[in-house]
Write a protein that holds these residues in place. Structure first.
Motif, PDB file in Angstrom:
ATOM      1  N   LEU B  25       0.825  -1.210   0.000  1.00 46.50           N
ATOM      2  CA  LEU B  25       0.000   0.000   0.000  1.00 46.50           C
ATOM      3  C   LEU B  25       0.861   1.262   0.000  1.00 46.50           C
ATOM      4  O   LEU B  25       0.494   2.282  -0.580  1.00 46.50           O
ATOM      5  N   MET B  26       2.019   1.156   0.658  1.00 41.47           N
ATOM      6  CA  MET B  26       2.898   2.333   0.734  1.00 41.47           C
ATOM      7  C   MET B  26       3.510   2.691  -0.622  1.00 41.47           C
ATOM      8  O   MET B  26       3.961   3.822  -0.804  1.00 41.47           O
ATOM      9  N   GLN B  27       3.526   1.754  -1.531  1.00 40.67           N
ATOM     10  CA  GLN B  27       4.048   2.047  -2.864  1.00 40.67           C
ATOM     11  C   GLN B  27       3.194   3.106  -3.552  1.00 40.67           C
ATOM     12  O   GLN B  27       3.687   3.906  -4.345  1.00 40.67           O
ATOM     13  N   SER B  28       1.912   3.077  -3.254  1.00 44.39           N
ATOM     14  CA  SER B  28       0.998   3.940  -4.008  1.00 44.39           C
ATOM     15  C   SER B  28       0.254   4.957  -3.139  1.00 44.39           C
ATOM     16  O   SER B  28      -0.402   5.848  -3.660  1.00 44.39           O
ATOM     17  N   HIS B  29       0.365   4.836  -1.823  1.00 53.27           N
ATOM     18  CA  HIS B  29      -0.372   5.764  -0.967  1.00 53.27           C
ATOM     19  C   HIS B  29       0.535   6.361   0.105  1.00 53.27           C
ATOM     20  O   HIS B  29       1.455   5.711   0.584  1.00 53.27           O
ATOM     21  N   ASP B  30       0.218   7.582   0.478  1.00 52.31           N
ATOM     22  CA  ASP B  30       0.900   8.223   1.587  1.00 52.31           C
ATOM     23  C   ASP B  30       0.609   7.451   2.880  1.00 52.31           C
ATOM     24  O   ASP B  30      -0.519   7.007   3.099  1.00 52.31           O
ATOM     25  N   PHE B  31       1.637   7.324   3.684  1.00 52.42           N
ATOM     26  CA  PHE B  31       1.505   6.517   4.896  1.00 52.42           C
ATOM     27  C   PHE B  31       0.329   6.973   5.766  1.00 52.42           C
ATOM     28  O   PHE B  31      -0.448   6.156   6.247  1.00 52.42           O
ATOM     29  N   LYS B  32       0.219   8.270   5.933  1.00 51.85           N
ATOM     30  CA  LYS B  32      -0.845   8.804   6.784  1.00 51.85           C
ATOM     31  C   LYS B  32      -2.229   8.456   6.250  1.00 51.85           C
ATOM     32  O   LYS B  32      -3.188   8.338   7.010  1.00 51.85           O
ATOM     33  N   ALA B  33      -2.317   8.292   4.942  1.00 50.97           N
ATOM     34  CA  ALA B  33      -3.621   8.056   4.323  1.00 50.97           C
ATOM     35  C   ALA B  33      -4.042   6.590   4.392  1.00 50.97           C
ATOM     36  O   ALA B  33      -5.189   6.262   4.138  1.00 50.97           O
ATOM     37  N   ILE B  34      -3.123   5.715   4.743  1.00 52.66           N
ATOM     38  CA  ILE B  34      -3.440   4.288   4.820  1.00 52.66           C
ATOM     39  C   ILE B  34      -4.104   3.979   6.156  1.00 52.66           C
ATOM     40  O   ILE B  34      -3.561   4.289   7.214  1.00 52.66           O
ATOM     41  N   THR B  35      -5.280   3.370   6.104  1.00 50.05           N
ATOM     42  CA  THR B  35      -5.998   3.049   7.336  1.00 50.05           C
ATOM     43  C   THR B  35      -5.765   1.598   7.719  1.00 50.05           C
ATOM     44  O   THR B  35      -5.355   0.774   6.903  1.00 50.05           O
ATOM     45  N   ILE B  36      -6.039   1.316   8.984  1.00 51.82           N
ATOM     46  CA  ILE B  36      -5.937  -0.063   9.457  1.00 51.82           C
ATOM     47  C   ILE B  36      -6.861  -0.949   8.627  1.00 51.82           C
ATOM     48  O   ILE B  36      -6.509  -2.060   8.225  1.00 51.82           O
ATOM     49  N   THR B  37      -8.034  -0.410   8.377  1.00 49.48           N
ATOM     50  CA  THR B  37      -9.011  -1.128   7.569  1.00 49.48           C
ATOM     51  C   THR B  37      -8.442  -1.469   6.193  1.00 49.48           C
ATOM     52  O   THR B  37      -8.632  -2.584   5.694  1.00 49.48           O
ATOM     53  N   ASP B  38      -7.780  -0.519   5.584  1.00 47.17           N
ATOM     54  CA  ASP B  38      -7.124  -0.770   4.290  1.00 47.17           C
ATOM     55  C   ASP B  38      -6.195  -1.980   4.382  1.00 47.17           C
ATOM     56  O   ASP B  38      -6.236  -2.876   3.537  1.00 47.17           O
ATOM     57  N   ILE B  39      -5.363  -1.950   5.416  1.00 46.05           N
ATOM     58  CA  ILE B  39      -4.345  -2.995   5.567  1.00 46.05           C
ATOM     59  C   ILE B  39      -4.970  -4.382   5.703  1.00 46.05           C
ATOM     60  O   ILE B  39      -4.605  -5.311   4.983  1.00 46.05           O
ATOM     61  N   VAL B  40      -5.922  -4.501   6.612  1.00 46.52           N
ATOM     62  CA  VAL B  40      -6.506  -5.830   6.851  1.00 46.52           C
ATOM     63  C   VAL B  40      -7.354  -6.294   5.664  1.00 46.52           C
ATOM     64  O   VAL B  40      -7.398  -7.486   5.359  1.00 46.52           O
ATOM     65  N   LYS B  41      -7.996  -5.339   5.000  1.00 43.81           N
ATOM     66  CA  LYS B  41      -8.766  -5.705   3.814  1.00 43.81           C
ATOM     67  C   LYS B  41      -7.823  -6.274   2.749  1.00 43.81           C
ATOM     68  O   LYS B  41      -8.114  -7.285   2.128  1.00 43.81           O
ATOM     69  N   HIS B  42      -6.693  -5.586   2.575  1.00 43.25           N
ATOM     70  CA  HIS B  42      -5.722  -5.992   1.565  1.00 43.25           C
ATOM     71  C   HIS B  42      -5.100  -7.346   1.909  1.00 43.25           C
ATOM     72  O   HIS B  42      -4.814  -8.157   1.025  1.00 43.25           O
ATOM     73  N   ALA B  43      -4.891  -7.590   3.191  1.00 42.00           N
ATOM     74  CA  ALA B  43      -4.281  -8.850   3.627  1.00 42.00           C
ATOM     75  C   ALA B  43      -5.343  -9.916   3.864  1.00 42.00           C
ATOM     76  O   ALA B  43      -5.021 -11.072   4.139  1.00 42.00           O
ATOM     77  N   ASP B  44      -6.590  -9.519   3.762  1.00 42.74           N
ATOM     78  CA  ASP B  44      -7.720 -10.426   4.001  1.00 42.74           C
ATOM     79  C   ASP B  44      -7.711 -11.033   5.405  1.00 42.74           C
ATOM     80  O   ASP B  44      -7.760 -12.249   5.580  1.00 42.74           O
ATOM     81  N   TYR B  45      -7.629 -10.129   6.390  1.00 41.96           N
ATOM     82  CA  TYR B  45      -7.743 -10.553   7.792  1.00 41.96           C
ATOM     83  C   TYR B  45      -8.782  -9.686   8.489  1.00 41.96           C
ATOM     84  O   TYR B  45      -9.194  -8.647   7.958  1.00 41.96           O
ATOM     85  N   ASN B  46      -9.170 -10.124   9.654  1.00 42.56           N
ATOM     86  CA  ASN B  46     -10.126  -9.347  10.430  1.00 42.56           C
ATOM     87  C   ASN B  46      -9.429  -8.188  11.120  1.00 42.56           C
ATOM     88  O   ASN B  46      -8.268  -8.287  11.521  1.00 42.56           O
ATOM     89  N   ARG B  47     -10.157  -7.098  11.285  1.00 43.60           N
ATOM     90  CA  ARG B  47      -9.556  -5.909  11.878  1.00 43.60           C
ATOM     91  C   ARG B  47      -9.093  -6.172  13.310  1.00 43.60           C
ATOM     92  O   ARG B  47      -8.039  -5.695  13.751  1.00 43.60           O
ATOM     93  N   GLY B  48      -9.898  -6.940  14.018  1.00 40.19           N
ATOM     94  CA  GLY B  48      -9.521  -7.284  15.391  1.00 40.19           C
ATOM     95  C   GLY B  48      -8.177  -7.992  15.464  1.00 40.19           C
ATOM     96  O   GLY B  48      -7.441  -7.839  16.444  1.00 40.19           O
ATOM     97  N   THR B  49      -7.883  -8.761  14.426  1.00 40.39           N
ATOM     98  CA  THR B  49      -6.608  -9.485  14.383  1.00 40.39           C
ATOM     99  C   THR B  49      -5.422  -8.520  14.375  1.00 40.39           C
ATOM    100  O   THR B  49      -4.397  -8.770  15.012  1.00 40.39           O
ATOM    101  N   PHE B  50      -5.596  -7.439  13.636  1.00 34.92           N
ATOM    102  CA  PHE B  50      -4.530  -6.434  13.612  1.00 34.92           C
ATOM    103  C   PHE B  50      -4.227  -5.956  15.021  1.00 34.92           C
ATOM    104  O   PHE B  50      -3.077  -5.943  15.454  1.00 34.92           O
ATOM    105  N   TYR B  51      -5.284  -5.614  15.730  1.00 34.17           N
ATOM    106  CA  TYR B  51      -5.104  -5.034  17.060  1.00 34.17           C
ATOM    107  C   TYR B  51      -4.605  -6.049  18.079  1.00 34.17           C
ATOM    108  O   TYR B  51      -4.153  -5.682  19.157  1.00 34.17           O
TER     109      TYR B  51
END
Lengths: 203, 203
Positions: B25-51
């Motif tokens: 995601l960092m290749q194409s988006h500013d770090f600040k603009a990347i949300t946790i939701t973005d990350i887990v959606k992209h990795a196909d995991y649950n948001r709770g798992t991130f936390y």
DNA sequence: TTTGTTAGTGAACATCTGTTGAATAAATCT
DNA sequence: AGATTTATTCAACAGATGTTCACTAACAAA
């Protein structure tokens, strides 16, 4: 003299209030934990007002930093003020002034560096570099062509490194001593350096 | 040999997936603009798992950085590997290895430094220091007592400064040249430096 | 293979975010 | 002074955050 180009009173007032609020909150809370809502509540402004001036907390913080940097530059230039020819005294004095500036803003520097306002990448990597026995790198055949840009960056970060060490050590050293050390570093002739490999490669 | 102390397969798998997602995601988006939701959606995991593993994006990023730093240290130590007595070659080679390491991870370093993952405090203040004619600070009477901690931090940040300059210049220089410059800096005797005050104090 | 442990899921919650639009207040300009 | 510009307010919105819960699926150890 100063660049006060007709900036609306209200803007100045608001920005100052937001800045003060953030500084105050940072005394007792981790930067990451401070919300925009916290800031505007503390400064008694509307949340929308914050977003009219800043995109996020970091931008507000940079605004605060800007003023400190102004003072840093002023401090450095003070010794040059009424001189148009170079004297060693003014140069040495400039070094002192830099560290006196940091000392005068000790609380601020401590706040900025210790709070995780800057996610510790440079801290992390610098600490790692510190562990490596790079100081022993020295003594090669001469050649006087140093890239000025690289050298400038080298020097700038080196001094920043001294400041970091000073801050994280809790300002136990005096500004005069720091300046002295800097001058010592600069005159440090690597011919004297002892060559041996560190045997303590634990962890 | 490695410190693989029975870490649950799932944890490794999840963390790797999250790390990869962030990097991508960092290749194409500013770090600040990347949300946790973005990350887990992209990795196909649950948001709770991130936390369950990380408190915030920055922590995930630091995890990624950790591996690069491991490689940095390894690179540095390579020349020492099969030597138990010091040779200049191995020391010089270590310097080269450091810059080769950065060059090998050029994309990563560029990504980290250019994205505003680290709100630009050290960048800002270092750039200001760069403008000051600190290079001219030199030539004082001798005294060989330099605080080792200060010196270590000085050196570490100085090298980091070179790397910053290199990265922001788009890696136009070769690792060998960088290493050469570093060695040049270290042997640089300030006796040679010209003394004059910069007359360009504009802005 | 069974058992105990723990990672990951999905849903729900209050709060914070970032943005908008209309109304109001305070500044600037002539 | 009055007219004009613009900063600030207030309310509302969809989306993101950070946390919790009971449920299940996967793993480790025996």
């Amino acid at each position: 003299m100063s660049s006060n180009q007709k900036i609306d009173k209200r803007i100045k007032r608001t920005k100052k209030a937001l800045q003060n609020a953030l500084i105050t909150l940072m005394q007792s809370h981790d930067f990451k934990a401070i919300t925009i809502t916290d800031i505007v509540k503390h400064a008694d402004y509307n949340r929308g007002t914050f977003y009219k001036h800043y995109k996020y907390k970091e931008e507000l913080l940079e605004d605060i930093i800007e003023e400190v940097i102004k003072d840093l530059v002023d401090s450095y230039r003070q010794p040059y003020q009424d001189t148009d020819s170079f004297t060693f005294n003014s140069l040495s004095a400039s070094a002192v002034k830099i560290f006196e500036h940091v000392y005068a803003h000790a609380n601020f520097y401590q706040l900025i560096i210790q709070s995780n306002a800057l996610p510790g990448f440079h801290k992390r990597i610098s600490n790692e570099l510190k562990k490596l026995p790079l100081q022993d790198l020295a003594e090669i055949e001469p050649s006087p062509d140093i890239d000025p840009e690289l050298h400038a960056s080298y020097q700038a970060y080196a001094i920043f490194g001294m400041i970091m060490e000073w801050v994280e050590g809790g300002f136990k050293l005096t500004p005069a001593y720091m300046a002295d050390q800097l001058l010592e570093m600069l005159k440090f002739s690597p011919v004297n350096s002892r060559f041996k490999i560190r045997s303590d490669l634990e962890k």
